[in-house]
Design an enzyme around this catalytic site. Structure first.
Site, short mmCIF file in Angstrom:
data_model
loop_
_atom_site.label_atom_id
_atom_site.label_comp_id
_atom_site.label_asym_id
_atom_site.label_seq_id
_atom_site.Cartn_x
_atom_site.Cartn_y
_atom_site.Cartn_z
N LYS A 1 0.75 -7.73 -5.05
CA LYS A 1 1.09 -6.31 -5.00
C LYS A 1 2.14 -6.04 -6.07
O LYS A 1 3.22 -6.62 -6.04
CB LYS A 1 1.64 -5.95 -3.61
N LYS B 1 -3.35 -5.23 -5.42
CA LYS B 1 -2.99 -3.82 -5.31
C LYS B 1 -1.98 -3.45 -6.38
O LYS B 1 -1.03 -4.22 -6.54
CB LYS B 1 -2.39 -3.61 -3.93
N1 LIG Z 1 4.88 -1.16 1.80
C1 LIG Z 1 4.54 0.16 1.69
C2 LIG Z 1 3.18 0.44 1.14
N2 LIG Z 1 2.06 0.07 1.77
C3 LIG Z 1 0.99 0.58 1.02
C4 LIG Z 1 1.52 1.25 -0.08
C5 LIG Z 1 0.77 1.99 -1.15
C6 LIG Z 1 -0.50 2.61 -0.75
C7 LIG Z 1 -0.95 3.71 -1.64
O1 LIG Z 1 -0.27 4.10 -2.60
O2 LIG Z 1 -2.03 4.24 -1.35
C8 LIG Z 1 2.89 1.13 -0.02
C9 LIG Z 1 3.78 1.76 -1.02
C10 LIG Z 1 4.92 0.99 -1.56
O3 LIG Z 1 4.95 -0.24 -1.55
O4 LIG Z 1 5.85 1.66 -2.01
ZN LIG Z 2 2.96 -1.01 3.57
ZN LIG Z 3 7.09 -1.29 2.49
#
Ligand SMILES: NCc1[nH]cc(CCC(=O)O)c1CC(=O)O
Ligand SMILES: [Zn+2]
Ligand SMILES: [Zn+2]
Length: 329
Positions: free
Chosen positions: A199, A252
């Site tokens: 991620k 992701k």
């Molecule tokens: N842990 C939070 C989280 N879980 C999923 C997403 C992003 C999902 C999306 O943008 O559709 C995020 C955002 C972040 O890490 O700031």
């Molecule tokens: Zn999340």
């Molecule tokens: Zn988070």
């Protein structure tokens, strides 16, 4: 004279032969639909930055999800949105037994016995500071209590009936701790562990952070989410998480990280590979279509087919309801 080996077009002149040229095609069971569950049980709140998506109250889930299940929806991933409650530094309300996620899991299990229900596991929606873990006084991540707390939340979602827990916090060591927690709770063989392994610290999470009110109150997430250039770290994170007991590996965002999806499919060759077409990607596809750059549906297919070509077999996407219709046409 044309060389016989220079002629490729004979192989893809018809829609059927074109389909044969792809190793895998998008099917409904590949789609996992992210949904936002509000702590207002009657909410059906429109969000301007995520076209067509809403924050749903638990009482609205039957009418919202029922028609999608009839169209072939196979799985959802739940995100809690605490609109009304008091947040604290350790995210106490993440696993509140009366909180939106746990209530929604129970409700969906009861209403739709065939639906696969995953829960995103993170603290940022519930912490007063908006970071994904528990912090030291200086604002840096305090890893051991963060991991312990994340594992506790994951196990409580599994106890409530989640078929899958998916930690998105990026704390080191949380996969091992969650797997152990599931085993200790007697749920090792009942709950799938999907790791957001690779991620990245991306600009594409903006609409999501608006949707779930989880923007950090100071700083950023660059000390726990991966640097966008870090191919090596991504491979190491994937290797580590498979070794720590992840059942599914996720990448992701998706479209700007197709090389990472492809790496994941090699590094974790024996695991299903998921990717998340995140909120900003979804918004971009919509914005381009609105600006007349391309047709929405054609572009949505192209993005997801690219992810599948790169090696993904599970796609988390806000286009899921659209694909369920499009795949029938
Ligand atoms: N842990 C939070 C989280 N879980 C999923 C997403 C992003 C999902 C999306 O943008 O559709 C995020 C955002 C972040 O890490 O700031
Ligand atoms: Zn999340
Ligand atoms: Zn988070």
């Amino acid at each position: 004279m044309t060389d016989i080996s220079s002629i490729l077009q004979g192989g893809y002149q018809h829609p059927v032969s074109r389909a044969w040229q792809s190793k895998r095609q998008l099917t409904k069971s590949m789609l996992m639909y992210p949904i936002f569950i509000s702590d207002d049980p009657d909410a059906e709140e429109v969000m301007t930055t995520l076209p067509g998506q809403r924050r749903w109250g638990v009482n609205k889930l039957e009418n919202f999800i029922g028609p999608l299940v009839k169209k072939g929806l196979a799985s959802v991933i739940l995100f809690g949105v605490p609109m009304k409650v008091q947040k604290d530094p350790r995210g106490t309300l993440a696993d509140d037994p009366e909180g939106p996620v746990i209530l929604a899991v129970k409700k969906l299990r009861e209403l739709f016995p065939s639906l696969f229900i995953a829960c995103d596991v993170c603290l940022c929606e519930y912490t007063s500071h908006g970071h994904c873990g528990i912090l030291h006084d200086d604002g840096t991540i305090n890893t051991p209590p963060s991991v312990a707390r994340i594992a506790e939340v994951a196990v409580n979602y599994a106890k409530a009936g989640a078929h899958c827990v998916a930690p998105s916090d990026m704390m080191d060591g949380r996969i091992k701790a969650i797997k152990q927690g599931l085993i200790d709770a007697g749920l090792g063989n009942k709950c799938t562990l999907m790791s957001y392994s690779a991620k990245f610290a991306s600009s594409l999470y903006g609409p999501f952070r608006d949707a779930v009110l989880s923007a950090p109150s100071f700083g950023d997430r660059k000390c726990y989410q991966l640097p966008p250039t870090a191919k090596g770290l991504a491979r190491r994170a994937i290797q580590r998480d498979t070794a720590e007991g992840a059942d599914i590996i996720m990448v992701k965002p998706a479209l700007p990280y197709l090389d990472i999806i492809s790496d994941a499919a090699q590094v974790a060759a024996d695991h299903p590979i998921a990717c998340y077409q995140v909120s900003g990607e979804f918004a971009m596809v919509h914005a381009g279509a609105r600006a007349g750059v391309y047709d929405l549906r054609t572009m949505a297919f192209e993005t997801v087919e690219s992810m599948i070509r790169a090696g993904a077999t599970i796609i988390l996407t806000y286009f899921t309801p659209d694909f369920l219709d499009w795949l029938d046409q």
